[in-house]
Design an enzyme around this catalytic site. Sequence first.
Site, PDB file in Angstrom:
ATOM      1  N   ASP A  49      12.691 -58.096 -21.364  1.00  0.00           N
ATOM      2  CA  ASP A  49      12.906 -59.183 -20.415  1.00  0.00           C
ATOM      3  C   ASP A  49      12.898 -60.540 -21.125  1.00  0.00           C
ATOM      4  OD1 ASP A  49      10.190 -59.365 -20.929  1.00  0.00           O
ATOM      5  OD2 ASP A  49       9.559 -59.213 -18.841  1.00  0.00           O
ATOM      6  N   SER A  50      12.688 -60.513 -22.432  1.00  0.00           N
ATOM      7  CA  SER A  50      12.871 -61.713 -23.251  1.00  0.00           C
ATOM      8  C   SER A  50      14.315 -62.200 -23.193  1.00  0.00           C
ATOM      9  CB  SER A  50      12.469 -61.449 -24.705  1.00  0.00           C
ATOM     10  OG  SER A  50      13.086 -60.267 -25.192  1.00  0.00           O
ATOM     11  N   ASP A  88      12.789 -52.931 -20.114  1.00  0.00           N
ATOM     12  CA  ASP A  88      11.650 -53.596 -19.479  1.00  0.00           C
ATOM     13  C   ASP A  88      11.801 -53.612 -17.962  1.00  0.00           C
ATOM     14  OD1 ASP A  88       9.665 -54.343 -21.248  1.00  0.00           O
ATOM     15  OD2 ASP A  88      10.571 -56.266 -21.746  1.00  0.00           O
ATOM     16  N   LYS A 118       9.500 -49.838 -19.710  1.00  0.00           N
ATOM     17  CA  LYS A 118       8.271 -50.457 -20.193  1.00  0.00           C
ATOM     18  C   LYS A 118       7.734 -51.395 -19.130  1.00  0.00           C
ATOM     19  CE  LYS A 118       8.120 -53.805 -23.401  1.00  0.00           C
ATOM     20  NZ  LYS A 118       7.330 -54.862 -22.704  1.00  0.00           N
ATOM     21  N   GLU A 120       4.150 -54.053 -18.182  1.00  0.00           N
ATOM     22  CA  GLU A 120       2.996 -54.754 -18.715  1.00  0.00           C
ATOM     23  C   GLU A 120       1.748 -54.466 -17.892  1.00  0.00           C
ATOM     24  OE1 GLU A 120       5.545 -58.609 -20.401  1.00  0.00           O
ATOM     25  OE2 GLU A 120       3.823 -58.929 -19.084  1.00  0.00           O
ATOM     26  N   GLU A 187       0.543 -56.707 -28.174  1.00  0.00           N
ATOM     27  CA  GLU A 187       1.095 -58.017 -28.533  1.00  0.00           C
ATOM     28  C   GLU A 187       0.017 -59.058 -28.788  1.00  0.00           C
ATOM     29  OE1 GLU A 187       4.294 -61.412 -27.029  1.00  0.00           O
ATOM     30  OE2 GLU A 187       4.162 -59.480 -25.988  1.00  0.00           O
TER      31      GLU A 187
END
Length: 280
Positions: A49-50, A88, A118, A120, A187
């Site tokens: 999602d970057s 993501d 993925k 978080e 991270e």
Amino acid sequence: MSVQTAVKRVTAPDIRARKNGEPIVMLTSYHAHTASLVDRYCDVILVGDSLGNVMHGFETTVPVTLDMMILQGHAVMRGSKHALVVVDMPFGSYEASKEQAFHSAARILKETHCGAVKLEGGKRMAETIAFLTQRGIPVMGHIGLTPQSINTLGSFRAQGRSEAAWAPIEEDAKAVAEAGAFAMVVEAVAEPLAKKITASIDVPTIGIGASSACDGQVLVLEDMLGLSPWTPKFVKRYGDLGPAIQEAIESYAKDVRSRAFPGPEHVYGMIKPKVVASND
């Protein structure tokens, strides 16, 4: 007639089996053409999602939508053949309930044909991770600094830099592993903590700002190529393409304005008519 052997894609179980083995190589990609380059050398391609920062100029990843992730995930799948493609799950697509997470993840897998998703979060997402994995959706976890939580964190700061802050992060790692994640991104955590987490869980850790103690590494492609305006401390720039691209564009603009481009070799001439022989 020669028969081409189909390339077998790396799977989530393949990555899970790499614990304590050869380090896992992972990079981000959001386009078919960069995916084809990354695919030659990486075990995993992350459609992160970057892309909100890299492609759209957002300050954070929070504005990224599920449709955006699916669109770019599909592009990366078309451009790759070998690596496991992980997409993501963006902010707001999985936090409300485990059922919401399943519908979002199922849509990602069905529409992109990727191999895993993925998400978080540590302990708070363990139930969701278990719900997804029990229903056939491979999940990569993400602990430590979680960029989607920037509005509560306040800043993108490293985690676990004092031992007093270790326990919650260790609990997150254990919860994600026990919930069934096949791997997890760690991270921006202090090296001793990353080393301890990697040794204490039985799934691979993939570090980004978490030292070589992890079972693998991931970077944002544009960061390591020198295309991003700001480079985090944990990034090694393996290229400096930004100035080279700017120089090329400057040269192009100069040639267009001076009419040096296009030249004779870049234009199409007329087709000469064929001469038909006379029967006389």
